[in-house]
Scaffold this motif. Structure first.
Motif, PDB file in Angstrom:
ATOM      1  N   ARG A 146       0.834  -1.206   0.000  1.00 15.55           N
ATOM      2  CA  ARG A 146       0.000   0.000   0.000  1.00 15.55           C
ATOM      3  C   ARG A 146       0.866   1.252   0.000  1.00 15.55           C
ATOM      4  O   ARG A 146       0.583   2.226  -0.732  1.00 15.55           O
ATOM      5  CB  ARG A 146      -0.937   0.016   1.216  1.00 15.55           C
ATOM      6  N   ALA A 147       1.923   1.256   0.788  1.00 17.12           N
ATOM      7  CA  ALA A 147       2.814   2.420   0.822  1.00 17.12           C
ATOM      8  C   ALA A 147       3.455   2.649  -0.542  1.00 17.12           C
ATOM      9  O   ALA A 147       3.589   3.794  -1.000  1.00 17.12           O
ATOM     10  CB  ALA A 147       3.886   2.223   1.889  1.00 17.12           C
ATOM     11  N   ALA A 148       3.853   1.572  -1.215  1.00 21.17           N
ATOM     12  CA  ALA A 148       4.436   1.705  -2.547  1.00 21.17           C
ATOM     13  C   ALA A 148       3.408   2.247  -3.533  1.00 21.17           C
ATOM     14  O   ALA A 148       3.728   3.110  -4.372  1.00 21.17           O
ATOM     15  CB  ALA A 148       4.967   0.349  -3.018  1.00 21.17           C
ATOM     16  N   ALA A 149       2.179   1.751  -3.449  1.00 19.21           N
ATOM     17  CA  ALA A 149       1.128   2.236  -4.345  1.00 19.21           C
ATOM     18  C   ALA A 149       0.878   3.724  -4.136  1.00 19.21           C
ATOM     19  O   ALA A 149       0.748   4.492  -5.105  1.00 19.21           O
ATOM     20  CB  ALA A 149      -0.157   1.442  -4.119  1.00 19.21           C
ATOM     21  N   GLU A 150       0.823   4.156  -2.898  1.00 17.89           N
ATOM     22  CA  GLU A 150       0.583   5.579  -2.628  1.00 17.89           C
ATOM     23  C   GLU A 150       1.727   6.433  -3.169  1.00 17.89           C
ATOM     24  O   GLU A 150       1.494   7.536  -3.690  1.00 17.89           O
ATOM     25  CB  GLU A 150       0.403   5.788  -1.133  1.00 17.89           C
ATOM     26  N   ALA A 151       2.938   5.940  -3.077  1.00 16.81           N
ATOM     27  CA  ALA A 151       4.080   6.676  -3.634  1.00 16.81           C
ATOM     28  C   ALA A 151       3.966   6.772  -5.154  1.00 16.81           C
ATOM     29  O   ALA A 151       4.269   7.818  -5.751  1.00 16.81           O
ATOM     30  CB  ALA A 151       5.384   6.002  -3.236  1.00 16.81           C
ATOM     31  N   PHE A 156       2.709   9.755 -10.316  1.00 17.13           N
ATOM     32  CA  PHE A 156       2.095   9.661 -11.638  1.00 17.13           C
ATOM     33  C   PHE A 156       0.629  10.089 -11.560  1.00 17.13           C
ATOM     34  O   PHE A 156      -0.236   9.295 -11.170  1.00 17.13           O
ATOM     35  CB  PHE A 156       2.208   8.235 -12.173  1.00 17.13           C
ATOM     36  N   PRO A 157       0.325  11.323 -11.929  1.00 22.42           N
ATOM     37  CA  PRO A 157      -1.039  11.851 -11.770  1.00 22.42           C
ATOM     38  C   PRO A 157      -2.106  11.076 -12.529  1.00 22.42           C
ATOM     39  O   PRO A 157      -3.263  11.018 -12.096  1.00 22.42           O
ATOM     40  CB  PRO A 157      -0.916  13.284 -12.302  1.00 22.42           C
ATOM     41  N   ARG A 158      -1.764  10.489 -13.668  1.00 20.92           N
ATOM     42  CA  ARG A 158      -2.767   9.760 -14.450  1.00 20.92           C
ATOM     43  C   ARG A 158      -3.083   8.386 -13.863  1.00 20.92           C
ATOM     44  O   ARG A 158      -4.112   7.782 -14.170  1.00 20.92           O
ATOM     45  CB  ARG A 158      -2.290   9.564 -15.887  1.00 20.92           C
ATOM     46  N   LEU A 159      -2.187   7.854 -13.068  1.00 14.83           N
ATOM     47  CA  LEU A 159      -2.310   6.484 -12.580  1.00 14.83           C
ATOM     48  C   LEU A 159      -3.422   6.391 -11.539  1.00 14.83           C
ATOM     49  O   LEU A 159      -3.411   7.101 -10.529  1.00 14.83           O
ATOM     50  CB  LEU A 159      -0.974   6.041 -11.976  1.00 14.83           C
ATOM     51  N   MET A 160      -4.381   5.504 -11.792  1.00 13.44           N
ATOM     52  CA  MET A 160      -5.539   5.368 -10.914  1.00 13.44           C
ATOM     53  C   MET A 160      -5.608   4.006 -10.228  1.00 13.44           C
ATOM     54  O   MET A 160      -6.204   3.883  -9.165  1.00 13.44           O
ATOM     55  CB  MET A 160      -6.831   5.572 -11.725  1.00 13.44           C
ATOM     56  N   THR A 161      -5.021   2.985 -10.836  1.00 16.19           N
ATOM     57  CA  THR A 161      -5.176   1.625 -10.328  1.00 16.19           C
ATOM     58  C   THR A 161      -3.867   0.859 -10.490  1.00 16.19           C
ATOM     59  O   THR A 161      -3.214   0.952 -11.534  1.00 16.19           O
ATOM     60  CB  THR A 161      -6.288   0.876 -11.100  1.00 16.19           C
ATOM     61  N   THR A 212      -6.344   1.339  -5.462  1.00 16.79           N
ATOM     62  CA  THR A 212      -6.714   2.584  -6.125  1.00 16.79           C
ATOM     63  C   THR A 212      -6.280   3.727  -5.223  1.00 16.79           C
ATOM     64  O   THR A 212      -5.712   3.499  -4.145  1.00 16.79           O
ATOM     65  CB  THR A 212      -8.228   2.654  -6.384  1.00 16.79           C
ATOM     66  N   ARG A 213      -6.569   4.940  -5.635  1.00 19.27           N
ATOM     67  CA  ARG A 213      -6.126   6.086  -4.835  1.00 19.27           C
ATOM     68  C   ARG A 213      -6.813   6.147  -3.469  1.00 19.27           C
ATOM     69  O   ARG A 213      -6.234   6.665  -2.516  1.00 19.27           O
ATOM     70  CB  ARG A 213      -6.357   7.381  -5.613  1.00 19.27           C
ATOM     71  N   ASP A 214      -8.020   5.600  -3.374  1.00 19.23           N
ATOM     72  CA  ASP A 214      -8.733   5.700  -2.103  1.00 19.23           C
ATOM     73  C   ASP A 214      -9.247   4.366  -1.563  1.00 19.23           C
ATOM     74  O   ASP A 214     -10.048   4.336  -0.630  1.00 19.23           O
ATOM     75  CB  ASP A 214      -9.901   6.683  -2.226  1.00 19.23           C
ATOM     76  N   ASP A 215      -8.780   3.262  -2.148  1.00 23.77           N
ATOM     77  CA  ASP A 215      -9.287   1.970  -1.688  1.00 23.77           C
ATOM     78  C   ASP A 215      -8.280   0.877  -2.048  1.00 23.77           C
ATOM     79  O   ASP A 215      -7.333   1.104  -2.819  1.00 23.77           O
ATOM     80  CB  ASP A 215     -10.638   1.675  -2.340  1.00 23.77           C
ATOM     81  N   SER A 216      -8.506  -0.319  -1.509  1.00 19.37           N
ATOM     82  CA  SER A 216      -7.673  -1.467  -1.868  1.00 19.37           C
ATOM     83  C   SER A 216      -8.473  -2.741  -1.640  1.00 19.37           C
ATOM     84  O   SER A 216      -9.447  -2.759  -0.877  1.00 19.37           O
ATOM     85  CB  SER A 216      -6.377  -1.499  -1.050  1.00 19.37           C
ATOM     86  N   ALA A 217      -8.068  -3.791  -2.329  1.00 16.43           N
ATOM     87  CA  ALA A 217      -8.692  -5.107  -2.164  1.00 16.43           C
ATOM     88  C   ALA A 217      -7.594  -6.149  -2.210  1.00 16.43           C
ATOM     89  O   ALA A 217      -6.727  -6.111  -3.091  1.00 16.43           O
ATOM     90  CB  ALA A 217      -9.723  -5.360  -3.262  1.00 16.43           C
ATOM     91  N   GLN A 259     -17.094  -4.558 -12.853  1.00 18.09           N
ATOM     92  CA  GLN A 259     -16.955  -5.120 -11.516  1.00 18.09           C
ATOM     93  C   GLN A 259     -16.069  -4.232 -10.653  1.00 18.09           C
ATOM     94  O   GLN A 259     -15.217  -3.499 -11.153  1.00 18.09           O
ATOM     95  CB  GLN A 259     -16.364  -6.527 -11.608  1.00 18.09           C
ATOM     96  N   GLY A 260     -16.250  -4.316  -9.350  1.00 18.59           N
ATOM     97  CA  GLY A 260     -15.425  -3.579  -8.419  1.00 18.59           C
ATOM     98  C   GLY A 260     -14.048  -4.195  -8.303  1.00 18.59           C
ATOM     99  O   GLY A 260     -13.763  -5.281  -8.841  1.00 18.59           O
ATOM    100  N   ILE A 261     -13.183  -3.533  -7.538  1.00 16.99           N
ATOM    101  CA  ILE A 261     -11.799  -3.989  -7.488  1.00 16.99           C
ATOM    102  C   ILE A 261     -11.653  -5.321  -6.751  1.00 16.99           C
ATOM    103  O   ILE A 261     -10.764  -6.108  -7.066  1.00 16.99           O
ATOM    104  CB  ILE A 261     -10.858  -2.926  -6.886  1.00 16.99           C
ATOM    105  N   ALA A 262     -12.526  -5.596  -5.780  1.00 14.37           N
ATOM    106  CA  ALA A 262     -12.429  -6.891  -5.086  1.00 14.37           C
ATOM    107  C   ALA A 262     -12.742  -8.034  -6.052  1.00 14.37           C
ATOM    108  O   ALA A 262     -12.027  -9.041  -6.097  1.00 14.37           O
ATOM    109  CB  ALA A 262     -13.379  -6.914  -3.886  1.00 14.37           C
ATOM    110  N   ALA A 263     -13.806  -7.880  -6.831  1.00 17.95           N
ATOM    111  CA  ALA A 263     -14.161  -8.912  -7.804  1.00 17.95           C
ATOM    112  C   ALA A 263     -13.110  -9.013  -8.901  1.00 17.95           C
ATOM    113  O   ALA A 263     -12.806 -10.112  -9.390  1.00 17.95           O
ATOM    114  CB  ALA A 263     -15.529  -8.605  -8.417  1.00 17.95           C
ATOM    115  N   ALA A 264     -12.528  -7.878  -9.287  1.00 14.98           N
ATOM    116  CA  ALA A 264     -11.495  -7.896 -10.327  1.00 14.98           C
ATOM    117  C   ALA A 264     -10.253  -8.633  -9.841  1.00 14.98           C
ATOM    118  O   ALA A 264      -9.633  -9.393 -10.599  1.00 14.98           O
ATOM    119  CB  ALA A 264     -11.139  -6.473 -10.745  1.00 14.98           C
ATOM    120  N   ALA A 265      -9.877  -8.427  -8.582  1.00 12.27           N
ATOM    121  CA  ALA A 265      -8.731  -9.148  -8.021  1.00 12.27           C
ATOM    122  C   ALA A 265      -9.008 -10.648  -7.988  1.00 12.27           C
ATOM    123  O   ALA A 265      -8.130 -11.467  -8.322  1.00 12.27           O
ATOM    124  CB  ALA A 265      -8.416  -8.633  -6.620  1.00 12.27           C
ATOM    125  N   GLU A 266     -10.216 -11.030  -7.611  1.00 10.10           N
ATOM    126  CA  GLU A 266     -10.574 -12.448  -7.565  1.00 10.10           C
ATOM    127  C   GLU A 266     -10.580 -13.066  -8.957  1.00 10.10           C
ATOM    128  O   GLU A 266     -10.111 -14.198  -9.149  1.00 10.10           O
ATOM    129  CB  GLU A 266     -11.937 -12.612  -6.901  1.00 10.10           C
TER     130      GLU A 266
END
Length: 336
Positions: free
Chosen positions: A219-224, A229-234, A256-261, A293-300
């Motif tokens: 998560r820390a790496a993703a936030e960095a 990268f302003p365009r990066l969303m996921t 994502t910028r405000d969530d994780s699964a 689908q949401g990110i949880a379903a996409a990860a699955e």
């Protein structure tokens, strides 16, 4: 909906039969291969409109690869012919405590020798709404690197979403004096979706000081990465724990910028072939997100197709939605 387009090298993969050593017996199993081609092949099998932009030699090897992709439902109109040779690689499957080994024979391939001017992005990107690239293309040399950067920039300028899979290949980068961080940064700057873990992000950012361990570190790496990268969303990634060649544990994560699964680990036993598992994961995530689908379903879904790929020899996952649904519903009994 628009078309998924992948840009990259189409190859042939040669492997000794079973789990023999290379040249232990004088024959090979041969499959059409290539990270980007693997992704669109699986997407086509799941019913999506997909296309491939590449270059192969005008000989039986190149024509056979194109025919194979066409047979899976991939639009091949933007696969050019030219150059002298097909990129090859050799995979010796591991067994027990012996690891799988890869040897590349792709220097001077038709795709690697294609000039930047060979790609008419106005025509190639017509009707496309997502371009998929990987870090393998820029690792091939300065000209493929500029072509990949041009592809990402052309898509971005047209409002086309760009997904990028890190696919670090140290053996390829070591063959020339490129700057991986600088080159890959110029591609990721255009991406809204990245497939990669904290190590890929560390390479891009030139730092590896992400706090914590496991999920916290990722998560820390993703936030960095989001901050850089302003365009990066996921950001989508997998984590693998190898006990031995035939027994792995695999999990998936999407930030994502405000969530994780985060998925639980899936135990993989009796592994047939793990090559292409990352491409299968990418296809599964792209498929699920395209379906809304949401990110949880996409990860699955990504994890399901990646896990299924381990049951199949060759490079590409070739599963239908019914196969994915059966896996997600613990459907291991015979389907009659």
């Amino acid at each position: 909906m628009g078309t998924f387009l992948a840009f990259g090298e189409i190859m042939l993969r040669l492997s000794p039969p079973g789990r023999e050593l290379l040249m232990q017996s004088p024959r090979f199993d041969v499959w059409v291969a290539g990270a980007e081609a693997n992704v669109v092949t699986q997407l086509a099998r799941l019913g999506h409109d997909v296309a491939m932009a590449s270059r192969v030699p005008d000989n039986d090897l190149g024509r056979s690869a194109v025919t194979t992709l066409r047979g899976h439902g991939v639009d091949v109109r933007h696969i050019q012919t030219g150059g002298e040779r097909m990129g090859l690689y050799f995979v010796t499957s591991g067994a027990g405590m012996r690891a799988t080994e890869v040897i590349y024979d792709r220097a001077g391939s038709s795709f690697a020798e294609a000039p930047v001017s060979a790609w008419d992005w106005d025509a190639i990107l017509d009707g496309v709404d997502r371009l998929h690239l990987s870090g393998i293309t820029p690792a091939l040399g300065p000209v493929p690197a500029e072509s990949a950067i041009a592809a990402a920039a052309a898509a971005s300028a047209r409002g086309i979403a760009v997904s990028f899979d890190g696919n670090w290949r140290g053996k390829l980068w070591a063959r020339w004096d490129g700057d991986p961080r600088a080159i890959l940064t110029r591609i990721v700057e255009h991406a809204d979706l990245m497939f990669g873990n904290h190590r890929d992000i560390a390479l891009l950012l030139g730092r590896d000081d992400f706090g914590g361990a496991g999920e916290d570190r990722r998560r820390a790496a993703a936030e960095a990465a989001f901050a850089r990268f302003p365009r990066l969303m996921t950001i989508a990634s997998t984590a693998r724990h190898v006990e031995h060649v035939d027994r792995n544990r695999l999990s998936a994560r999407i930030d994502t910028r405000d969530d994780s699964a985060q998925t639980p680990e899936t135990l993989l036993v009796g592994i047939v072939d793990r090559i292409g598992g990352g491409d299968a994961f990418a296809a599964g995530v792209l498929h699920a997100l395209r379906q809304g689908q949401g990110i949880a379903a996409a990860a699955e879904t990504g994890l399901a197709i990646a896990a299924l790929k381990h049951s199949l020899p060759g490079d590409a996952a070739l599963f239908r939605q019914a196969d994915v649904d059966a896996f997600l519903n613990d459907g291991l009994d015979v389907r009659r």
